[in-house]
Design an enzyme around this catalytic site. Structure first.
Site, short mmCIF file in Angstrom:
data_model
loop_
_atom_site.label_atom_id
_atom_site.label_comp_id
_atom_site.label_asym_id
_atom_site.label_seq_id
_atom_site.Cartn_x
_atom_site.Cartn_y
_atom_site.Cartn_z
N GLN A 151 14.19 0.27 -20.87
CA GLN A 151 12.87 0.86 -20.70
C GLN A 151 12.02 0.60 -21.93
OE1 GLN A 151 12.43 5.11 -21.16
NE2 GLN A 151 11.54 5.25 -19.13
N GLY A 152 10.83 0.08 -21.76
CA GLY A 152 9.95 -0.19 -22.89
C GLY A 152 8.67 0.62 -22.82
N SER A 181 8.15 3.59 -25.31
CA SER A 181 7.81 4.08 -26.67
C SER A 181 7.52 2.93 -27.62
CB SER A 181 8.97 4.90 -27.24
OG SER A 181 9.13 6.08 -26.50
N SER A 235 17.43 1.92 -25.09
CA SER A 235 18.89 1.90 -25.06
C SER A 235 19.35 0.87 -24.04
CB SER A 235 19.44 3.29 -24.73
OG SER A 235 19.00 3.70 -23.48
N GLU A 289 14.26 13.17 -9.07
CA GLU A 289 15.63 12.67 -9.10
C GLU A 289 16.31 13.06 -10.41
OE1 GLU A 289 13.45 10.98 -7.48
OE2 GLU A 289 14.45 10.45 -5.60
N GLU A 340 8.73 20.41 -29.61
CA GLU A 340 7.35 20.82 -29.80
C GLU A 340 6.50 20.38 -28.61
OE1 GLU A 340 9.27 19.44 -32.03
OE2 GLU A 340 9.28 20.76 -33.78
#
Lengths: 422, 379, 422, 379
Positions: free
Chosen positions: A127-128, A130, A167, A286, A406
């Site tokens: 997953q890209g 961030s 990851s 999900e 936060e």
């Protein structure tokens, strides 16, 4: 109120239990090997085993290889998976995020190309979302995609930028990516916490940088219109994966450097400029199931701690007993909140506040647990060679990854309680 | 009434800070830790302790730091616990990769609880830095910094029972890789010390006979607290610097109220640990300095509570402040790249060493009935 | 480090102790009577006794009736006063705030008229800083003063507005007041926390409304130039004092309604338009002494609680013992921090961060103490007829009055740690 | 698996909320409390309980609320603990000035632990509301709501020892002014119940003989927890409404992160208390409904832990959430004018009633070894 399972659900559970007894840790599954690559391959094998048994995508429709399980059954699946001591399948990102997103937003060609290899782990996903300077601030995504030749209708997108907290990137065939295809980078405002909400499950699929930032400015959703959601083929030289070592010493995540990496136009999901919406609606429902996995694991860790305390006599210290009881209470609260959240989805079609509450409560409770372990277990819990020692360090990430605590609090304040935006 | 280091003490602390800023940067620490991880080839170098900065270690010995609080008659500099704490704070601030805590606490225990012979035998070697030491309690609660077979080992009873001194080579310390990779640690698996039973061949009772101990281990706990004060102050300073610069949503992260209030809490925890630590160190020095016997007895009765308060406050601060530092750094704080994790790991071990906060609160509770309200006396 | 007293300080303390033994609760001082007016009169009598003994204004110069005590001696005074069980003098506001302010900013005529009656409690003071819509936001002060006849150089100021949290107003001859003499009310920004810092000591002289607001916008100090500090004669019909009942049921504070209340120009302190500066510099140093009084009182409450726990056996519960030990530690930390703060003032002429830290720590510790008392003492601590029951409720104000805890934290973050303004 | 009130239960709760919104406003509460403070003239009105809304009390009795969970054979409506909790939550939400907790918990204790004769003697009178009740533990830990000499008093042992039932007129309750002025309270100063000793003339052993008790007091604790859920939910709602409107520094106070996060913490505490409470209530009802004996035993073994968790979570939430409500209201929250103090006071008494959080955590710790992981069964 009805806290029982239907006969059908019990049948589902018993069938799963029987299968896990045969194929899981109590049966054929070998212990996790040392070594990063070996561990990955082991989890990938485990996913194949699950897939062969028809358990890899329980909530996927049967037409695409799933079991068409209900929400409750999905919850049961993750709870039992955790209870059995088995790991999550290697490509949890593909199963929980990429697949369901493609089912909603992907066109026929995308679905035909990409879906069949997910459950079998033949092709895995990363997953890209961030970025180093974006953190939780989706509007600050700086990775850019430009058409190689704007005049050529068949032109590829060339993607340049940096992604973090990916990851499994070193093993992945595909990356689901958000890049800027138009409009300026909004470095100065318009924050929304979508990255936190959608960036990944608490298993570490995503992480937010910056502890407390959320919705600092008034919402200006227009700023997100320049984003597109695309599927990037990781097998190209323009993609550079570098391990990012965590404070535990493990390279659990990666940094991703993209230099004119190529994405065909056909691999844009949900239309150019629609990336914010696609990423946001990556069905959170999900992922509610994951809470059950985490909850059971927490419970198991607590049970181990209680057992140790009883062995070494520390449980007779009333101060320790008081803290253990509090952890029991919290763990049970997480379980009940997860079920309550599921009821909300089933009854009203949308999750209640339970998602952010359980994420927050879970991370805090796990941190309290591993810290108490130092006082209960003693030297082992501070040893670099012991599971407790690793968990003590690893738990510090719990309140950061998948949206900082936060941010969870701000989400609760603004979205659930309706307080004015900060 | 002056709650501040004296000019001399400030000078010592400043010198320590300057030296360590030059010698013990995080970059240097990374090199040292990386070397420790290299698989040894050929004959193992027995003089080399994994995770330890050999050059700095010998420099500190040469400079006489290891002997700072050891009496001059035993080769030390004869300064007080306040001075030792002022230096230790700086070593904590730098997370210096040196065998400091073990050696200095061992010397304090021998000095304040050992027999004349024990002092004679060991203090000068500890002062010169040629002998390492380590101090811990029975019960195997923590990987013990400095505990190696070649070291002098002091093992106390957490509840104030008799303590034992083990000469080097006693075979009771086994090496262990602690979560803190910046110094050597060992495990000492002695569940309890039974006065009725014989000690290990290389062991002897501290003070000669199995009698209750305290004043040495209390001072040792204060030194550990001082290291924690330094570690947590560094965590605070790094966090403040980071959140001032780091921007999100177009604003410095440090302008968000949640970050501000988190940082304020860190400061409060550090400030509490600091006043408790220096107060306890001062009480210890005042005991030594007291000329009047009654005055000495009064102060000596204060020391256990003061030391327990120092270690309780510092242990709590060690855990909460370093955890907050990671959190306020956000995602980057969870990486190996960011240096906050050295602080977290050091603080976790120190917090448990010689009793965690809960242990010391039990001591406070047990003693606050017997001890009168602290009241300043004449100087 | 030197935590001993000099022989001179010991002499001071012993003299004070001897005097308190004779005149204080252990001697001639009668127990506090029931009834609000009676209690006030009793505290006023006590101040007269102190004044006669030369103890009312220990830190005042001898020329104006004080003892010229050093900071350390002042701290000793308040610590011993607390230790003896005696109350604070009735007009603590006059002694600690009004008097010292006049000594710095007042002209000769003001000093001659106002100073001589303070220590003797012949005329007492109240404080008009806080307003219902200003709370901690000094820039939002809406009380206005206009010259009755701008063309008449002798014209009086006519003051109109509302003040809150004025303790002792019903007995006071004078009110030190901040009013707007020029410029617009800045309702929208420019917050500073001066009200919190200067509005009163933790004994209840001031209180801030709004839990978390502080320095919301960038500092624009110009906005404060319209404020003036004036001394209002309470003995006029244009001043209406109404009791403000607290949740304890006691009318500890008042609201003050001013309708063209008259202040001669000669009663403006420090010059027109200079009120912000005058209020801000109202010497915080003297008030450092109060911390010693509060600290001793906290210690005494803790000692009472420990004694009760020992009597009823609850101290044998290790969980209770753990909490009591923590309270001991905190109380001792407050004492040491107060001394450290005094050293900072003596050495460097200005207070360190200890002021806000001790205020915050003190209020939190007192709240923990009274809450633990419920578990230790039992039914008495929840009785409306018991001191513990009263303290349980009263303590909730500790984290609000004299600057909320949230404001203390923001002050620490911005002023001590130098974080960018929120 | 449906973690939500049933349609019927939601309907009951809604009706309760509507009725109380009309009858039990804070304005009304102020009137009632003010009347209680008036000095009596002439003959005291014995029927009048200070701080109690007599009209509402009799209306609730007329509507049958007091008997909602009492079996139909004893004049009640025979509904379950979940229903009772749903109504109790609303009474807490309104801080209704009615003798509710005492009477309903007394009925639960008699019903689940009394002899057939005791049920026969008392339940119908409690159901009709003509008899008041009160429930407490030995040790005088709390002013007991409803405890008056005219009430039926149930006194249990906090550690599960035998409990006693005192008929009206036993002379063991003395009136007291609790910090909560919105209902009548009494003190019951019985240090412990000794099975070897004779009870008060009007007292008898609950269940006929001095045997360990539990299921009634556990249910009673859950009802107190439910009231706390209502009180804390109200505290949250009022705080949210206030900070949305109140402005400082030109912004709504609710846009400050410290306020936002404080409110989020309140919600979390309320949410935890709520799930624990309704889970425990459901377990209790499932025990009653179980047809299979083994299933009933399994559920009955779960109840003590579930009830302890409910009361522990609700007691903690009661204290923290109402304190936070005062704090987030700022200065105004500390005044008598602001209505948050009613919630604070009610919550403080309820938090201690039938065991504070620490007491119930002890019970959890003592029992979690024996009880297996909770696992949903077939419906």
């Amino acid at each position: 109120m009805d806290l029982t399972f239907t006969p059908e659900q019990l049948t589902f559970r018993d069938e799963l239990r029987a299968w896990l007894a045969e194929h899981g840790p109590a049966g054929a599954l070998t212990p996790e090997p040392d070594g990063e690559d070996e561990s990955w391959e082991w989890r990938r094998e485990w996913q194949r085993t699950l897939a062969e048994g028809g358990w890899a995508g329980v909530h996927w429709p049967t037409e695409v290889g799933g079991r068409g399980a209900t929400l409750t059954e999905t919850a049961i699946f993750f709870e039992e998976l955790g209870r059995s001591g088995a790991p999550l399948p290697a490509d949890v990102l593909g199963i929980l995020l990429a697949g369901p997103t493609l089912m909603v937003w992907g066109d026929d060609a995308q679905q035909e190309r990409l879906l069949p290899t997910i459950l079998s782990a033949d092709e895995t996903w990363c997953q890209g979302f961030s970025e180093p300077d974006a953190g939780s601030d989706f509007a600050a995504v700086a990775t850019r995609a430009v058409l190689e030749d704007p005049d050529d209708p068949e032109s590829d997108w060339l993607v340049t930028g940096q992604k973090v907290w990916t990851s499994g990137a070193q093993y992945a065939k595909w990356c689901m990516l958000v890049a800027r295809t138009g409009g300026p980078v909004d470095a100065g405002s318009a924050g929304t916490d979508v990255a936190a909400a959608a960036a990944g499950a608490a298993t570490g699929a995503g992480a937010a940088t910056g502890a407390a930032a959320t919705g600092a400015a008034k919402a200006r959703p227009k700023k997100h219109q320049g984003l597109s959601y695309m599927v990037l083929d990781m097998e190209q030289d323009e993609v550079d994966v570098r391990p990012l070592v965590q404070l535990t010493g493990s390279p659990e995540f990666n940094e991703l450097f993209l230099t004119e990496a190529r994405v065909p136009q056909s691999m844009v999901v949900g239309g150019v400029g629609n990336g914010w919406k696609v990423a946001l609606t990556t069905l959170m429902n999900e992922r509610a199931g994951l809470a059950f996995f985490l909850q059971v694991r927490l419970r198991q860790a607590l049970d181990r701690l209680v057992a140790t305390a009883r062995e070494n006599g520390r449980s007779e210290d009333p101060v320790v007993a008081d803290r253990l009881a509090d952890l029991h209470l919290r763990t049970e609260a997480i379980r009940l909140m997860a079920w309550k959240g599921l009821t909300a989805i089933e009854q009203y079609g949308q999750p209640g506040p339970e998602g952010s509450l359980t994420k927050w409560l879970w991370s805090e409770t796990n941190q309290l647990l591993v810290q108490l372990a130092v006082d209960v277990v003693g030297a082992d819990a501070l040893s670099g060679e012991d599971r407790w020692g690793y968990e003590l360090l690893r738990a510090r990430g719990n309140s950061i990854e998948g949206g900082t605590t936060e941010i969870q609090k701000s989400i609760i304040a603004e979205r659930v309680l309706g307080l004015p935006r900060a | 009434m002056r709650f501040e280091l004296s000019e001399d003490q400030q000078e010592i602390q400043r010198a320590a800070r300057d030296l360590l800023a030059a010698r013990a940067s995080f970059a240097r620490l990374r090199t040292v830790v990386a070397e420790a991880d290299v698989e040894p080839t050929g004959m193992p170098d027995l003089a080399r302790v994994p995770g330890e900065d050999a050059a700095l270690t010998s420099e500190l010995a040469t400079l006489g730091w290891t002997g700072i609080a050891i009496p001059e008659e035993h080769g030390g500099q004869g300064l007080g616990l306040v001075d030792l704490c002022a230096i230790t704070e700086e070593l904590g601030y730098a997370v210096a990769a040196v065998p400091w805590l073990g050696t200095t606490t061992a010397a304090l225990v021998v000095q304040h609880e050992g027999t004349e012979q024990q002092r004679e035998d060991w203090l000068s070697h500890l002062a010169s830095g040629e002998l390492r030491g380590a101090t811990t309690f029975t019960g195997d609660r923590v990987p013990v910094p400095g505990a190696a077979d070649a070291a002098l080992l002091l093992v106390g009873d957490p509840d104030g029972g008799p303590a034992a001194l083990y000469a080097p080579g006693a075979g009771i310390a086994e090496p262990v890789r602690a979560i803190d990779p910046t110094r050597g640690h060992g495990r000492i698996r002695i569940p309890e010390l039974d006065p009725e039973e014989e000690l290990n061949m290389r062991g002897e009772w501290l003070g000669g006979t199995p009698t209750p101990t305290g004043p040495g281990f209390d001072r040792a706990a204060v030194v550990v607290a001082a290291e924690l004060v330094g570690v947590t102050q560094r965590a605070l300073d790094m966090t403040v610097a980071y959140v001032r610069e780091r921007k999100q949503f177009g604003r410095p992260v440090g302008s968000f109220q949640a970050v501000q209030h988190g940082a304020a809490q860190m400061l409060r925890d550090v400030a509490m640990a600091r006043v408790m630590t220096y107060n306890a160190a001062w009480v210890a020095d005042a005991v030594d300095a007291a000329e009047d016997e009654a005055e000495r007895a009064r102060l000596a009765a204060e020391l256990p509570v003061a030391a327990a308060m120092a270690k309780a406050a510092a242990s709590d601060a060690g855990r909460t402040v370093t955890a907050a530092a990671v959190q306020l750094h956000g995602g980057i704080g969870f990486t190996w790249e960011a240096d906050v994790h050295w602080l977290l790991k050091r603080a976790q071990v120190d917090a448990a060493l010689l009793g965690a906060a809960g242990h010391h609160r039990r001591r406070i509770a047990a003693r606050t009935s017997a001890v009168p309200v602290v009241e300043p006396a004449a100087d």
